[in-house]
Design a protein around this motif. Structure first.
Motif, PDB file in Angstrom:
ATOM      1  N   SER A 166      25.009 -31.126 -15.995  1.00 19.22           N
ATOM      2  CA  SER A 166      25.708 -30.838 -14.743  1.00 19.22           C
ATOM      3  C   SER A 166      27.201 -31.064 -14.964  1.00 19.22           C
ATOM      4  CB  SER A 166      25.196 -31.751 -13.625  1.00 19.22           C
ATOM      5  OG  SER A 166      25.604 -33.085 -13.842  1.00 19.22           O
TER       6      SER A 166
ATOM      7  N   ALA B 297      29.161 -32.878 -13.255  1.00 14.02           N
ATOM      8  CA  ALA B 297      29.471 -34.298 -13.066  1.00 14.02           C
ATOM      9  C   ALA B 297      29.202 -35.086 -14.345  1.00 14.02           C
ATOM     10  CB  ALA B 297      28.645 -34.861 -11.909  1.00 14.02           C
TER      11      ALA B 297
ATOM     12  N   ALA C 107      28.998 -36.352  -8.532  1.00  9.48           N
ATOM     13  CA  ALA C 107      27.593 -36.159  -8.182  1.00  9.48           C
ATOM     14  C   ALA C 107      27.403 -36.276  -6.673  1.00  9.48           C
ATOM     15  CB  ALA C 107      26.724 -37.176  -8.912  1.00  9.48           C
TER      16      ALA C 107
ATOM     17  N   GLY D 240      26.277 -32.813  -9.033  1.00  9.69           N
ATOM     18  CA  GLY D 240      25.240 -33.421  -9.856  1.00  9.69           C
ATOM     19  C   GLY D 240      24.079 -32.459 -10.050  1.00  9.69           C
TER      20      GLY D 240
END
Length: 76
Positions: free
Chosen positions: A13, A15, A60, A65
């Motif tokens: 991801s 994040a 996130a 996220g």
């Protein structure tokens, strides 16, 4: 595995990648500063390494996220 598995996504991801890149920069800067005997830069790089997971957590929570609404998984 069942279809209802709660797979965390293994960190694929924005994040997670941002947190890892920030921490990697901090570690590299710390190693170079340690090599050149610059204790203040080493301590500054420790702060950067600590900031990395905080930025990842904030991203996130902002939706970037694995299970966030702004995350779009890529096909492999």
């Amino acid at each position: 595995m069942s279809a209802e598995s709660s797979d965390p996504g293994h960190g694929h991801s924005p994040a997670a990648w941002t947190a890892i890149i920030i921490m990697l920069i901090g570690v590299i800067a710390g190693v170079v500063a340690f090599w050149f005997d610059q204790p203040w830069v080493v301590l500054g790089s420790v702060v950067v390494v600590i900031i990395g997971p905080i930025v990842g957590l904030i991203m996130a929570k902002a939706g970037y996220g694995v299970n966030g609404p702004k995350y779009q998984p890529k096909g492999h």
